[in-house]
Design an enzyme around this catalytic site. Structure first.
Site, PDB file in Angstrom:
ATOM      1  CB  SER A  58      -0.964  -0.030   1.169  1.00 19.19           C
ATOM      2  OG  SER A  58      -0.219  -0.035   2.347  1.00 19.19           O
ATOM      3  CG  LEU A  59       0.450   4.047  -2.489  1.00 21.06           C
ATOM      4  CD1 LEU A  59      -0.507   4.842  -3.371  1.00 21.06           C
ATOM      5  CD2 LEU A  59       1.875   4.189  -3.012  1.00 21.06           C
ATOM      6  CE  LYS A  68      -4.487   6.326  -2.456  1.00 20.77           C
ATOM      7  NZ  LYS A  68      -5.662   5.485  -2.425  1.00 20.77           N
TER       8      LYS A  68
HETATM    9  S1  IVH Z   1       0.469   2.547  -6.542  1.00 24.36           S
HETATM   10  C1  IVH Z   1       3.259   0.097  -4.026  1.00 24.36           C
HETATM   11  N1  IVH Z   1      -0.963   4.254  -7.911  1.00 24.36           N
HETATM   12  O1  IVH Z   1      -4.303   3.082  -3.661  1.00 24.36           O
HETATM   13  C2  IVH Z   1       2.304   1.057  -4.606  1.00 24.36           C
HETATM   14  N2  IVH Z   1      -2.032   3.016  -6.196  1.00 24.36           N
HETATM   15  O2  IVH Z   1      -3.205   3.130  -0.903  1.00 24.36           O
HETATM   16  C3  IVH Z   1       1.028   0.450  -4.967  1.00 24.36           C
HETATM   17  N3  IVH Z   1      -4.439   3.454  -5.991  1.00 24.36           N
HETATM   18  O3  IVH Z   1      -4.046  -0.358  -3.157  1.00 24.36           O
HETATM   19  C4  IVH Z   1      -0.019   1.345  -5.391  1.00 24.36           C
HETATM   20  N4  IVH Z   1      -4.571   4.921  -7.632  1.00 24.36           N
HETATM   21  O4  IVH Z   1      -5.671   0.444  -4.962  1.00 24.36           O
HETATM   22  C5  IVH Z   1      -0.969   3.354  -6.921  1.00 24.36           C
HETATM   23  N5  IVH Z   1      -2.135   5.779  -9.247  1.00 24.36           N
HETATM   24  C6  IVH Z   1      -2.126   4.868  -8.255  1.00 24.36           C
HETATM   25  C7  IVH Z   1      -3.282   4.527  -7.543  1.00 24.36           C
HETATM   26  C8  IVH Z   1      -3.202   3.593  -6.503  1.00 24.36           C
HETATM   27  C9  IVH Z   1      -5.250   4.252  -6.702  1.00 24.36           C
HETATM   28  C10 IVH Z   1      -4.872   2.620  -4.855  1.00 24.36           C
HETATM   29  C11 IVH Z   1      -4.470   1.170  -4.963  1.00 24.36           C
HETATM   30  C12 IVH Z   1      -3.690   0.862  -3.725  1.00 24.36           C
HETATM   31  C13 IVH Z   1      -4.049   1.993  -2.814  1.00 24.36           C
HETATM   32  C14 IVH Z   1      -2.873   2.264  -1.923  1.00 24.36           C
END
Ligand code: IVH
Length: 729
Positions: free
Chosen positions: A99-100, A169
């Site tokens: 996750s982020l 996002k």
């Molecule tokens: S990158 C290791 N990019 O946000 C990084 N996530 O809080 C993995 N999400 O589970 C995620 N837009 O479902 C990434 N442009 C984006 C995103 C994104 C939505 C969601 C995703 C993830 C969650 C993390």
């Protein structure tokens, strides 16, 4: 010998006489259908009519039925969904789905940028970085930054600012798509990040997701990661259909997307309008990893994988914050929900050097917008009375911070809506406040319903004036029958009367109206003109200056136009445009009153452009009420005036009795503008061409209507010819 059997297939359609021919034709059809899918779903530019697509599709279905060995996972026929399954099989992610870290304030972004540049410098020089390069490797450094040196304030004190890929996002759910030799073989949800669920059958139904990558040279394995979501318009349509079918409605597009993806019956998922945007990568075998994140997404685009266009490569914290603000401004007008933006260090090698801490990468940050939805308790439901007596249930809420403000009240629209959303007093509810929109209760969290939750009961009497509340069987809205006896309606009517687009009385706001009505200083709009400076100055929050300003504003407002005056009266269904039409048509107010008072014949009102039976009846009812005419007389006596003219209807309009049909796209006029021009001259604008049509006005891409006009010999005009004709009248 086996034959394809497709109903409605044309005489020269292909007949598979043997397996080889069938295989060849199936391959052709798959390519053809994939091309049309792309044109339809990605480019929004269909190349063939739907019926022709269906015919090709039917041909492939039949071939695959006759020759089961031709069935392939990347066939478009796989998109219609299959038999229901018992449950979803677990899928262990070969590269964990992390996750982020989240940030909310500008400072969080500045700190992130500082951590990143310090981390990169640090890794370069001193330590080999904890967890660097290994997906999911847990860093030994506590906290979010592996920082040993003195942090600098701008992040770029020792070199150039870090380059980031900034993107949206999406508010949906994460999915991993596994392509082997370019064919989609598996799709899995994130689950706990280590193990997700196999939702391949459901994912195959999403037309935007390619079943086969658009390349002759695919990697052995490519695992695309991204978000499944539902566009807002699709969500609204889905909910309407669910409601019509008596099925459950979804509270928001995210839940609708999640619910659709977790269907055990993929035929149901196939009917749900899901979308997808890619934003990351898992496993990659047999191809070189692009050097930057932005190059990765560019590569995806060439493979036919949907990538959102709103993404940028920016430098340093300033670049990130600029992107955040720009997206924030555009947020409300995007056709799908986002809950923030995501920043990722653009260079892969830098990402690897930074590595991971705990469950999130150090190289990325989610910069969230203030939440537009929040949970709170529904303390009570009260009702509010509007200008026309409409009773609106209003939720009284335990204060909650949502959409950047504290909310304590939210609209529930009407009684049916409360039932539909299954909201009860005492429930934990989801409150939504998006942009400037009035906060609303979207739904209840049913599994948190307390035992003593109470259903809302619509009162039978108006809480303000005690008059009966009435609800017509075919209307959603209940109304107070008190009319202007009702103080609540009176206040709203006064505010309507005074607004800028009506009599434009500057300085007459709701606090003042509240006092004037509650202290029984005024009852009707006519009483406004009797107000003197002394009386006004005695009111709360009023001083001599503001009182005399208001008296001056009233003086100015006395001179108005007939259209504004009619609009100001607040007749139900009479907005600004209708008020203008009425003013033009009748010229003098007495003409309008006379028509209404004569009898209940609506013919003359119906002759006014854009006035239909419901509006005509409402106008007629208004003027039949003596107390309304009395207020008008009082206003005239108080000196409210406007220039009057001769009724427009005296001379018959030049296009009266003529019927026009509009088709295609006109070069400069919209359909509505052309219609308004024609109707203003008395023409009727119809939807379909018949022998009774006098003229067809045709623009670009005119279809069957033009053909029909030509067949019937109806004269066809283009925009220029129409303009010339109107000018000559
Ligand atoms: S990158 C290791 N990019 O946000 C990084 N996530 O809080 C993995 N999400 O589970 C995620 N837009 O479902 C990434 N442009 C984006 C995103 C994104 C939505 C969601 C995703 C993830 C969650 C993390």
């Amino acid at each position: 010998m086996s034959q394809t059997s497709v109903p409605g297939q044309g005489a020269n359609a292909h007949t598979a006489t043997d397996a080889t021919a069938a295989a060849q034709r199936a391959a052709e059809l798959r390519i053809e259908l994939a091309r049309h899918n792309r044109a339809y779903y990605e480019d929004d530019a269909p190349l063939i009519p739907d019926a022709e697509y269906d015919r090709l599709f039917g041909e492939l279905v039949a071939l695959e039925n006759d020759f089961p060995e031709l069935q392939r996972p990347d066939s478009p026929t796989q998109r219609v969904g299959g038999k229901p399954v018992e449950g979803f099989a677990p899928v262990v992610h070969r590269v964990p789905m992390l996750s982020l870290n989240n940030g909310f304030a500008d400072e969080d972004v500045e700190a992130f940028d500082r951590r990143v540049s310090d981390g990169l410098r640090d890794v370069n020089g001193v330590n080999g970085a904890s967890g660097a390069g290994s997906a999911g490797g847990v860093g030994g450094v506590g906290g979010a930054g592996g920082v040993n040196t003195t942090p600098n304030s701008t992040g770029d004190l020792f070199g150039t600012p870090v380059e980031y890929a900034a993107e949206l996002k999406f508010d949906g759910l994460a999915i991993a798509l596994r392509y082997e030799q370019g064919v989609l073989v598996q799709a899995a949800t994130r689950g706990d990040g280590t193990t997700g669920e196999d939702v391949t059958a459901n994912i195959r139904t999403i037309k935007k997701i390619p079943l086969k990558l658009d390349t002759d040279n695919p990697p052995d394995v490519l695992e695309v990661r991204g978000e499944v979501l539902m566009f807002r318009a699709d969500f609204d349509k889905l909910n309407q259909a669910q409601e019509a079918a008596g099925e459950k409605v979804f509270v928001n597009p995210r839940n609708a997307a999640a619910g659709s993806l977790r269907q055990l019956d993929s035929r149901i998922t196939a009917k749900r309008p899901l979308s997808f945007f890619a934003y990351g990568i898992g496993e990659l075998i047999g191809a070189t990893m692009p050097e930057t994140h932005s190059a990765l997404l560019d590569w995806y685009v060439t493979l036919g994988i949907p990538v959102n266009e709103r993404r940028e490569v920016v430098k340093g914290a300033d670049g990130l914050l600029k992107f955040y603000r720009e997206v924030g401004e555009a947020r409300a007008s995007l056709p799908y929900d986002i809950d923030g933006v995501v920043y990722k260090v653009n260079r892969r090698d830098e990402q690897d050097r930074l590595g991971f801490v705990s469950r999130a990468p150090r190289f990325a940050l989610a910069h969230k917008f203030p939440a537009q939805e929040a949970l709170t308790t529904l303390l009570d439901i009260e009702v509010q009375v509007g200008r026309t007596g409409a009773i609106t249930p209003v939720a009284r809420l335990a204060p909650v911070f949502v959409g950047g403000a504290t909310v304590t009240n939210a609209t529930l629209h009407n009684e049916d809506e409360i039932r539909r959303k299954d909201v009860m007093i005492g429930d934990t509810v989801i409150v939504r406040r998006a942009g400037d929109v009035i906060p609303e209760v979207v739904g209840s969290v049913l599994d948190r319903r307390p035992a003593d939750a109470r259903a809302f009961v619509m009162p039978t009497a108006c809480p303000v004036c005690g008059s009966a509340i009435e609800k017509l069987p075919d209307e959603a809205i209940a109304r107070c029958t008190g009319g202007l006896i009702c103080a609540a309606q009176r206040k709203q009517a006064l505010l309507h009367f005074a607004q800028r687009r009506a009599l434009d009385i500057e300085g007459l706001g709701d606090k003042l109206v509240e006092q004037l009505v509650d202290q029984q200083i005024i009852r009707t709009p006519a009483d406004l003109f009797k107000l003197g400076v002394a009386k006004l100055a005695a009111l709360d929050r009023m001083a001599d200056k503001s009182a005399s300003n208001l008296v001056a504003a009233l003086e100015k407002a006395r001179h108005t136009t007939l259209a504004r005056f009619i609009f100001a009266l607040g007749i139900r269904h009479v907005g600004e445009a209708t008020a203008k039409d009425l003013a033009r048509h009748f010229g003098k107010l007495d003409n309008l009153i006379a028509v209404c008072k004569r009898d209940s014949d609506l013919t003359e009102l119906l002759a006014v452009p854009d006035v239909g039976p419901i509006v005509a009846e409402s106008i007629n009812n208004f003027f039949c009420e003596d107390h309304n005419v009395e207020v008008i007389e009082q206003l005239r006596a108080a000196g409210v005036t406007w220039p009057e003219s001769e009724p427009a209807a005296a001379a018959p309009l030049p296009l009266a009795g003529k019927t026009f049909v509009l088709t295609g796209t006109l070069p400069t006029l919209s359909r509505d503008e052309a219609k308004a021009m024609l109707e203003a001259l008395g023409a009727k604008v119809a939807g379909s061409v018949s022998a009774k049509t006098d003229y067809v006005v045709a623009g670009a891409e005119a279809g069957s209507k033009l053909a029909k006009a030509e067949a019937l010999g109806v004269p066809v005009l283009d925009e220029d010819a129409m303009r010339a004709m109107l000018a000559a009248l």
